[in-house]
Every structure is written in structure tokens, then in C-alpha cells.
Design an enzyme around this catalytic site. Sequence first.
Site, PDB file in Angstrom:
ATOM      1  N   VAL A   1       0.850  -1.202   0.000  1.00 35.26           N
ATOM      2  CA  VAL A   1       0.000   0.000   0.000  1.00 35.26           C
ATOM      3  C   VAL A   1       0.881   1.246   0.000  1.00 35.26           C
ATOM      4  O   VAL A   1       1.792   1.382   0.817  1.00 35.26           O
ATOM      5  CB  VAL A   1      -0.932   0.042   1.233  1.00 35.26           C
ATOM      6  CG1 VAL A   1      -1.878   1.242   1.136  1.00 35.26           C
ATOM      7  CG2 VAL A   1      -1.717  -1.252   1.380  1.00 35.26           C
TER       8      VAL A   1
ATOM      9  N   GLU B   1      -0.498  -2.232 -12.984  1.00 31.58           N
ATOM     10  CA  GLU B   1      -0.490  -3.683 -12.757  1.00 31.58           C
ATOM     11  C   GLU B   1      -0.347  -4.388 -14.105  1.00 31.58           C
ATOM     12  O   GLU B   1      -0.617  -3.802 -15.162  1.00 31.58           O
ATOM     13  CB  GLU B   1      -1.806  -4.106 -12.090  1.00 31.58           C
ATOM     14  CG  GLU B   1      -2.018  -3.526 -10.711  1.00 31.58           C
ATOM     15  CD  GLU B   1      -0.892  -3.862  -9.736  1.00 31.58           C
ATOM     16  OE1 GLU B   1      -0.575  -5.043  -9.567  1.00 31.58           O
ATOM     17  OE2 GLU B   1      -0.309  -2.933  -9.161  1.00 31.58           O
TER      18      GLU B   1
ATOM     19  N   LYS C   1      -6.180  -2.168  -1.539  1.00 34.01           N
ATOM     20  CA  LYS C   1      -5.319  -1.453  -0.589  1.00 34.01           C
ATOM     21  C   LYS C   1      -6.115  -0.887   0.594  1.00 34.01           C
ATOM     22  O   LYS C   1      -5.664  -0.955   1.735  1.00 34.01           O
ATOM     23  CB  LYS C   1      -4.583  -0.327  -1.313  1.00 34.01           C
ATOM     24  CG  LYS C   1      -3.533  -0.851  -2.305  1.00 34.01           C
ATOM     25  CD  LYS C   1      -3.037   0.265  -3.206  1.00 34.01           C
ATOM     26  CE  LYS C   1      -1.930  -0.181  -4.127  1.00 34.01           C
ATOM     27  NZ  LYS C   1      -1.626   0.817  -5.169  1.00 34.01           N
TER      28      LYS C   1
ATOM     29  N   GLY D   1       6.249   2.307  -8.799  1.00 33.15           N
ATOM     30  CA  GLY D   1       7.539   2.420  -9.487  1.00 33.15           C
ATOM     31  C   GLY D   1       8.595   1.565  -8.789  1.00 33.15           C
ATOM     32  O   GLY D   1       8.466   1.247  -7.594  1.00 33.15           O
TER      33      GLY D   1
HETATM   34  N1  LIG Z   1       4.966  -1.895 -10.092  1.00 29.28           N
HETATM   35  C1  LIG Z   1       4.691  -1.170  -9.028  1.00 29.28           C
HETATM   36  O1  LIG Z   1       4.880   0.059  -8.993  1.00 29.28           O
HETATM   37  C2  LIG Z   1       4.162  -1.817  -7.808  1.00 29.28           C
HETATM   38  C3  LIG Z   1       3.871  -3.166  -7.780  1.00 29.28           C
HETATM   39  N2  LIG Z   1       3.400  -3.735  -6.630  1.00 29.28           N
HETATM   40  C4  LIG Z   1       3.133  -5.164  -6.586  1.00 29.28           C
HETATM   41  O2  LIG Z   1       4.365  -5.851  -6.723  1.00 29.28           O
HETATM   42  C5  LIG Z   1       4.146  -7.101  -7.350  1.00 29.28           C
HETATM   43  C6  LIG Z   1       5.065  -7.218  -8.563  1.00 29.28           C
HETATM   44  O3  LIG Z   1       4.729  -6.194  -9.465  1.00 29.28           O
HETATM   45  P1  LIG Z   1       5.666  -5.823 -10.710  1.00 29.28           P
HETATM   46  O4  LIG Z   1       7.092  -5.954 -10.319  1.00 29.28           O
HETATM   47  O5  LIG Z   1       5.176  -4.518 -11.208  1.00 29.28           O
HETATM   48  O6  LIG Z   1       5.269  -6.982 -11.724  1.00 29.28           O
HETATM   49  P2  LIG Z   1       6.018  -7.428 -13.078  1.00 29.28           P
HETATM   50  O7  LIG Z   1       4.958  -7.949 -13.965  1.00 29.28           O
HETATM   51  O8  LIG Z   1       6.908  -6.343 -13.554  1.00 29.28           O
HETATM   52  O9  LIG Z   1       6.960  -8.639 -12.585  1.00 29.28           O
HETATM   53  C7  LIG Z   1       6.463  -9.900 -12.225  1.00 29.28           C
HETATM   54  C8  LIG Z   1       7.629 -10.863 -12.066  1.00 29.28           C
HETATM   55  O10 LIG Z   1       7.146 -12.114 -11.630  1.00 29.28           O
HETATM   56  C9  LIG Z   1       7.491 -13.154 -12.552  1.00 29.28           C
HETATM   57  N3  LIG Z   1       6.318 -14.030 -12.635  1.00 29.28           N
HETATM   58  C10 LIG Z   1       5.009 -13.670 -12.700  1.00 29.28           C
HETATM   59  N4  LIG Z   1       4.229 -14.770 -12.715  1.00 29.28           N
HETATM   60  C11 LIG Z   1       5.060 -15.841 -12.679  1.00 29.28           C
HETATM   61  C12 LIG Z   1       4.862 -17.243 -12.677  1.00 29.28           C
HETATM   62  N5  LIG Z   1       3.639 -17.769 -12.730  1.00 29.28           N
HETATM   63  N6  LIG Z   1       5.944 -18.050 -12.626  1.00 29.28           N
HETATM   64  C13 LIG Z   1       7.201 -17.525 -12.600  1.00 29.28           C
HETATM   65  N7  LIG Z   1       7.449 -16.189 -12.571  1.00 29.28           N
HETATM   66  C14 LIG Z   1       6.392 -15.364 -12.622  1.00 29.28           C
HETATM   67  C15 LIG Z   1       7.803 -12.464 -13.873  1.00 29.28           C
HETATM   68  O11 LIG Z   1       8.733 -13.272 -14.569  1.00 29.28           O
HETATM   69  P3  LIG Z   1       9.421 -12.776 -15.959  1.00 29.28           P
HETATM   70  O12 LIG Z   1      10.312 -11.632 -15.578  1.00 29.28           O
HETATM   71  O13 LIG Z   1      10.184 -13.943 -16.427  1.00 29.28           O
HETATM   72  O14 LIG Z   1       8.276 -12.359 -16.829  1.00 29.28           O
HETATM   73  C16 LIG Z   1       8.385 -11.141 -13.375  1.00 29.28           C
HETATM   74  O15 LIG Z   1       9.755 -11.293 -13.079  1.00 29.28           O
HETATM   75  C17 LIG Z   1       2.649  -7.146  -7.685  1.00 29.28           C
HETATM   76  O16 LIG Z   1       1.983  -7.822  -6.649  1.00 29.28           O
HETATM   77  C18 LIG Z   1       2.245  -5.681  -7.693  1.00 29.28           C
HETATM   78  O17 LIG Z   1       0.891  -5.487  -7.381  1.00 29.28           O
HETATM   79  C19 LIG Z   1       3.210  -3.009  -5.477  1.00 29.28           C
HETATM   80  C20 LIG Z   1       3.485  -1.681  -5.448  1.00 29.28           C
HETATM   81  C21 LIG Z   1       3.946  -0.970  -6.613  1.00 29.28           C
HETATM   82  N1  LIG Z   2      -0.517  -0.327  -9.947  1.00 32.88           N
HETATM   83  C1  LIG Z   2      -0.287   0.243  -8.657  1.00 32.88           C
HETATM   84  C2  LIG Z   2       1.118  -0.052  -8.248  1.00 32.88           C
HETATM   85  C3  LIG Z   2       1.330   0.134  -6.845  1.00 32.88           C
HETATM   86  O1  LIG Z   2       0.683  -0.431  -5.985  1.00 32.88           O
HETATM   87  C4  LIG Z   2      -0.497   1.761  -8.729  1.00 32.88           C
HETATM   88  O2  LIG Z   2      -0.623   2.278  -9.834  1.00 32.88           O
HETATM   89  O3  LIG Z   2      -0.565   2.379  -7.665  1.00 32.88           O
HETATM   90 NA    NA Z   3       4.015   1.512   1.749  1.00 31.92          NA
END
Ligand SMILES: NC(=O)C1=CN([C@@H]2O[C@H](COP(=O)(O)OP(=O)(O)OC[C@H]3O[C@@H](n4cnc5c(N)ncnc54)[C@H](OP(=O)(O)O)[C@@H]3O)[C@@H](O)[C@H]2O)C=CC1
Ligand SMILES: N[C@@H](CC=O)C(=O)O
Ligand code: NA
EC number: 1.1.1.3
Length: 432
Positions: free
Chosen positions: A129, A187, A202, A303
Site C-alpha cells: 500500500v 499492474e 489497498k 515504481g
Molecule cells: N509496479 C509497481 O509500482 C508496484 C507493484 N506492486 C506489486 O508488486 C508485485 C510485482 O509487481 P511488478 O514488479 O510490477 O510486476 P512485473 O509484472 O513487472 O513482474 C512480475 C515478475 O514475476 C514473474 N512471474 C510472474 N508470474 C510468474 C509465474 N507464474 N511463474 C514464474 N514467474 C512469474 C515475472 O517473470 P518474468 O520476468 O520472467 O516475466 C516477473 O519477473 C505485484 O503484486 C504488484 O501489485 C506493489 C506496489 C507498486
Molecule cells: N498499480 C499500482 C502499483 C502500486 O501499488 C499503482 O498504480 O498504484
Molecule cells: Na508503503
Amino acid sequence: MAVKIGLLGLGTVGTGTAQILLDPTGRNPLLEEITISKVGVRSPDKPRQVELSEGVITTDLESIVNDPEIAIVVELLGGLEPARSLILQAIANKKHVVTANKAVIARYGDEIYEAANEAGVYVLLEAAVGGGIPIIKPLKQSLGANRIVSIIGIINGTTNYILTKMTSDGADFGEVLAEAQQLGYAEADPTADVDGLDAADKIAILASLGFAGRVKREDIYCEGIREISATDITYAEQLGFVIKLLAIAQGTEGENSQQLELRVHPTLVPKNHPLASINGVYNAVLVEGKPLGQVMFFGPGAGAGPTASAVVSDIMNIVAILKSSGTNNNLDPLLSCVHQHFCQITPIEAINTRFYARFLTKDLPGVIGYLGTTFGDHQVSLESVVQIGFQGELAEIVVVTHYVREGNFNTALDEIRNLEAIDSIPSIVRVL
Ligand SMILES: NC(=O)C1=CN([C@@H]2O[C@H](COP(=O)(O)OP(=O)(O)OC[C@H]3O[C@@H](n4cnc5c(N)ncnc54)[C@H](OP(=O)(O)O)[C@@H]3O)[C@@H](O)[C@H]2O)C=CC1
Ligand SMILES: N[C@@H](CC=O)C(=O)O
Ligand code: NA
């Protein structure tokens, strides 16, 4: 001895997390005691922005949660499965868990925390969050002495980025969404952002911490920003408001203290309100407690870097505990999570709020009078009525109500829709 961690995911947040852990210079010395042992991904041949030793990257995620050497599993996959099962498996193997996954925690938090408490391990989720903003730990610890009155937040960076650009540059919705995706804010399926589902996940988490009860995710009223038009942004601005996607958790005092209003929707926010100036990918959470009063948490809500900052702070919390208390399995009650009851959520028809509504009407005498009378018949009193202009042959009338019961407002609108003079009601937005 170094504490070994396993990362599930090396996407936006996973990469940011690895970058911090691999470059501890000038940061807290505890970081030097953490080793990334394994990293689970889907596509092992994808180019990565971090250099990891040979053999660290694997597609066998189970081997990470079952590795006896790994003390902390960091889940950064996103989505519900396999994230939920892997978290539960890690807990069953008595590993501590750090996650950024609000979707899983908002739906399966109950199951996950029950398992974690039984296994004597922590599940920390500061990144879930408000991205980099410290809000989970403050709610659990620093604000614990207060009775929470309300938590109102801009807690989705993607939609705040879109609404800000639509307001400041008159930008097109689709174009700005694509930018937010490129910047790593959105997302994997941006519907979760745009339709308010991510913000609802959240606020479910914040409410359950602030109001010390479980929240059923499906009870949260949720409306996204797809229907917000440039016209409404302009009218809101003329009336002294900006439009923001707010997530609101509002408690009730006294005997009904377990009764909560819990909702996510676009909202007209008065320009002088502290949340009105939160722009771009920034998030803010305004918490009101007794006896504290109001406190606002502000910072980058999404980010790679900001989110990884929160993930790594959770990892460090656990490492610090492991270093100081060894194998003592007693959980710190201010860092773990236990709830006794379910919060009762007030149905949306029963909440009291103000409304902005825009009507397209035939240019007939007495239309404003009809509107006033019909609203009045249903105890909806109007704060302002403005005939703003024309769209072709149709007059455009905007009303802002005083606080009304939502059910009464909807009944009045049903009647108004049937008036001969009314062509359509293109927008209805709640007002803070
Ligand atoms: N992006 C943001 O700003 C924020 C994100 N979050 C949360 O963080 C988490 C990650 O987000 P984010 O980094 O943006 O996501 P991404 O889609 O950028 O990354 C996901 C990662 O997980 C791997 N992955 C996904 N599914 C599988 C699977 N079934 N088996 C193996 N590997 C898998 C992918 O592999 P590969 O690289 O090989 O594709 C990748 O490395 C989420 O829960 C999101 O809600 C929270 C706050 C902010
Ligand atoms: N998709 C989310 C990522 C962080 O939680 C957002 O846009 O806030
Ligand atoms: Na936080």
C-alpha cells in the site's frame, strides 16, 4: 552469518529490490548481511537489469519456498496464483514472507495470517500500500494508541497519474495509461488500476489494520475512472474542485464502532483540501485518529525504486529480528497481525455524501425548477445549481448537493430521468 533470501519475481519491483540488495554501500550496514540465494522467474532468458551469479535464476519457484537454507521468501510475482500457494508453502516451511501483493492479502489475508501466526513467522507488506510511503508500519505501531476515525487515500499511482495529466495537459486517457504502463506503475492487467480494484485491495488492508478487524473484500463499493470526462474535469475546476480517485474508510463512533463505510470512487475534492494537491504518481493517505487528529503520509506510490525501498525495509526488519532474537519464535505483536472480528460494512445506499451531477436538458422554461422540486421531494437539498452552457440544442446544468443519503439521491435521480425535459445524465460524481 548472512541471511539467505529467495525472490519470487524479477520484474519492476523485483529488479528494484535486487538493485538495492546488491548495492549496500552508504545504506544501512544490515544490508551487507543479506544474500540473494535464488530468484524465480517465468522466462529465464529475458534480459535483466541486474547481474546475478550463475544458477541463481530459476523457473522452479517451489524449489525456492522449499529450500531449507532460505530464511525469507520475498513474493513479487503479482496475481493470485501461484502467489497465494507459494506464500502458504513458504509459511508451512517456517519461512518469513515479505510481499508487495495487495491482491492476495486483501482476499486471502485471513488464511495467510492464521497460518503465519501458527508457524511463528512474519508476513510483512509495506510495499503493498502506498508503494514507498511508510503507512503499514505506522498504522501497526506509531498510531496504535489512537482510535482511528477515518483513512482517506489517493492510493493508486496509475489513476492519479492519468487524472493529473488529463487535468493539467488535457491529455487523452489511453495515451496516459500507456505512459503509466511504460513507467512500471500499472499492474500487469491495468484494469485493476483503472476500475479501482487495486485501490479497493489497498483500502481493505488499511481498514483492517486501522479498525482492527477483518474486511471482506467483496463488501467494498468500487467505481473506477473510466467515465470521467474532460468536460467534468473542466466543470469541477470552475466550481473549485479537482477530481481524484479516493479510497475511503470511515468509522462509526460508539456502540457501532465495528460499522465501517468502505468505498473507492472518483471524487470532487475541494481545491483547498490537503489531498487536492497530490499529483502524478504520488500517493497520500490522510489518517484521522483520536486523540492524534489528522496526519498525512505522502510520497511516491508506485515504481521500481520507491516500491523496492519498502520491500527492503521489511526484509531488514525481519533480518534485524533474526539477528537479535535468534530462534525465539515469539512474534512481536506490533509487527504481526491478529484480528478477532469482521468489520460490518455500511451498504453504499446508506452512506451520506455530497454529489455533483451533470444533466443535459431540453431548453424548456422551468427545467431548473423541476430539478429542485424533485430533489426536494426526496430530502436532497442543493448547494448550487448552475446552467453552464449548451451542447448543440441541449442545455447543460450542473448541480452540487449538500450531504444526502445516497439512496434518496438515487431515488430522486430515477424520477428525474423520467422527466420529459431531461435528455440524459452523463455524469454523477461524489463530492468530498
Ligand atoms: N509496479 C509497481 O509500482 C508496484 C507493484 N506492486 C506489486 O508488486 C508485485 C510485482 O509487481 P511488478 O514488479 O510490477 O510486476 P512485473 O509484472 O513487472 O513482474 C512480475 C515478475 O514475476 C514473474 N512471474 C510472474 N508470474 C510468474 C509465474 N507464474 N511463474 C514464474 N514467474 C512469474 C515475472 O517473470 P518474468 O520476468 O520472467 O516475466 C516477473 O519477473 C505485484 O503484486 C504488484 O501489485 C506493489 C506496489 C507498486
Ligand atoms: N498499480 C499500482 C502499483 C502500486 O501499488 C499503482 O498504480 O498504484
Ligand atoms: Na508503503
